[in-house]
Design a protein around this motif. Structure first.
Motif, PDB file in Angstrom:
ATOM      1  N   THR A  62      -8.265  -4.911   3.996  1.00  0.00           N
ATOM      2  CA  THR A  62      -8.887  -5.229   5.288  1.00  0.00           C
ATOM      3  C   THR A  62      -7.865  -5.685   6.325  1.00  0.00           C
ATOM      4  O   THR A  62      -8.219  -5.945   7.471  1.00  0.00           O
ATOM      5  N   VAL A  83      -1.231   6.939   3.362  1.00  0.00           N
ATOM      6  CA  VAL A  83      -2.676   6.681   3.295  1.00  0.00           C
ATOM      7  C   VAL A  83      -2.956   5.325   3.936  1.00  0.00           C
ATOM      8  O   VAL A  83      -2.520   4.287   3.440  1.00  0.00           O
ATOM      9  N   THR A  84      -3.672   5.342   5.040  1.00  0.00           N
ATOM     10  CA  THR A  84      -4.045   4.110   5.723  1.00  0.00           C
ATOM     11  C   THR A  84      -5.556   3.943   5.845  1.00  0.00           C
ATOM     12  O   THR A  84      -6.028   2.904   6.307  1.00  0.00           O
ATOM     13  N   ASP A  85      -6.296   4.967   5.441  1.00  0.00           N
ATOM     14  CA  ASP A  85      -7.757   4.857   5.428  1.00  0.00           C
ATOM     15  C   ASP A  85      -8.168   3.973   4.251  1.00  0.00           C
ATOM     16  O   ASP A  85      -7.791   4.228   3.099  1.00  0.00           O
ATOM     17  N   ARG A  86      -8.928   2.947   4.521  1.00  0.00           N
ATOM     18  CA  ARG A  86      -9.251   1.954   3.497  1.00  0.00           C
ATOM     19  C   ARG A  86     -10.046   2.532   2.331  1.00  0.00           C
ATOM     20  O   ARG A  86      -9.779   2.219   1.171  1.00  0.00           O
ATOM     21  N   GLU A  87     -11.015   3.366   2.616  1.00  0.00           N
ATOM     22  CA  GLU A  87     -11.808   3.941   1.530  1.00  0.00           C
ATOM     23  C   GLU A  87     -10.978   4.911   0.700  1.00  0.00           C
ATOM     24  O   GLU A  87     -11.118   4.977  -0.528  1.00  0.00           O
ATOM     25  N   ALA A  88     -10.118   5.658   1.361  1.00  0.00           N
ATOM     26  CA  ALA A  88      -9.233   6.565   0.621  1.00  0.00           C
ATOM     27  C   ALA A  88      -8.294   5.770  -0.267  1.00  0.00           C
ATOM     28  O   ALA A  88      -8.018   6.160  -1.414  1.00  0.00           O
ATOM     29  N   ARG A  95       1.660   2.678   8.928  1.00  0.00           N
ATOM     30  CA  ARG A  95       1.919   4.070   8.582  1.00  0.00           C
ATOM     31  C   ARG A  95       3.414   4.340   8.707  1.00  0.00           C
ATOM     32  O   ARG A  95       4.025   4.041   9.724  1.00  0.00           O
ATOM     33  N   HIS A 101       0.763  -1.243   0.000  1.00  0.00           N
ATOM     34  CA  HIS A 101       0.000   0.000   0.000  1.00  0.00           C
ATOM     35  C   HIS A 101       0.799   1.301   0.000  1.00  0.00           C
ATOM     36  O   HIS A 101       0.305   2.307  -0.505  1.00  0.00           O
TER      37      HIS A 101
END
Length: 246
Positions: free
Chosen positions: A151, A162-167, A156, A129
């Motif tokens: 999931t 970026v660790t927000d899944r939707e982002a 980080r 990621h």
């Protein structure tokens, strides 16, 4: 026996390239007698080498065998001329990576003295990621792989990671839409990377190539065309090689 031997070989890392027999036993959880027997066989086969002072190292024979992996040596040899061209123009880090499960594996890297330092190394692994090549590989990975990564834990590395899944889902959609990934200070505060997909003979994404520069030194839009051209060149070489092998 094969599983235990693999445990012993996997105990060596970039941070710990030399280990004693007792250290190997502790790191693998194997009995010392078992470790002693297996190490003897691995040394005899050349997969491990014993230093005169008593420590053990990964053997040259293991490197020779591993270099035959088609996603390693073959891909590297075809990609290297195109990577060298990109490096000659930019003098920056040029990296080539493939996906192995839920991780990025770097199979080649070019860097000059003036290139910004990076954490990656040839043969090293990294989560998918946060890196440019990783995001490209994740964006074109099967849906089940994407879901498993999104999931799972998303470490980080900087305040910008970026660790927000939707982002991250939106980031991956953007990679698929534009054909390249831009990573600004995602792994370290001073790096910016632009990565593009490398396609195999069947059209699937089998690797990714990236350019890593000093953050703030260039606009991603200015770097993307050169990186994409490099990726297309490697992809074309892979297709031509497949045709010759038929």
């Amino acid at each position: 026996m094969i599983r235990r031997a693999t445990q012993l070989l996997a105990a060596f890392t970039a941070e710990r390239p030399a280990l004693t027999l007792s250290q190997l036993a502790r790191r693998t959880g194997l009995p010392l007698t078992t470790t002693h027997r297996l190490v003897g066989e691995l040394v005899e086969c050349g997969l491990l080498e014993r230093h005169p002072e008593g420590t053990l190292h990964v053997g040259l024979r293991l490197w020779e065998i591993a270099s035959l992996a088609p996603r390693g040596l073959g891909l590297r040899e075809l990609a290297l001329p195109f990577m060298e061209d990109l490096f000659a123009v930019t003098s920056a880090n040029v990296q080539l990576a493939v996906r192995d499960g839920h991780e990025t594996v770097f199979v080649e890297r070019l860097a000059g003295r003036s290139a910004v330092p990076v954490y990656t190394r040839v043969g090293g692994r990294f989560p998918l990621h946060p890196t440019g090549v990783g995001r490209v590989l994740l964006a074109f990975a099967p849906p089940d792989v994407q879901e498993a990564v999104l999931t799972g834990p998303l470490p980080r590395y900087t305040p910008h990671t970026v660790t927000d899944r939707e982002a991250l889902r939106r980031v991956l959609a953007d990679v698929r839409s534009h054909g390249f990934a831009v990573n600004d200070r995602q792994v370290s505060e001073d790096t910016l990377s632009v990565a593009a997909p490398v396609h195999g003979a069947d059209g699937t994404v089998i690797a990714a190539v990236s350019l890593v520069v000093q953050a703030g030194s260039a606009l991603p839009a200015a770097l993307a065309p050169a990186v994409q051209a490099t990726a297309r060149g490697i992809s074309r070489a892979l297709r031509d090689s497949a045709v010759r092998d038929v």
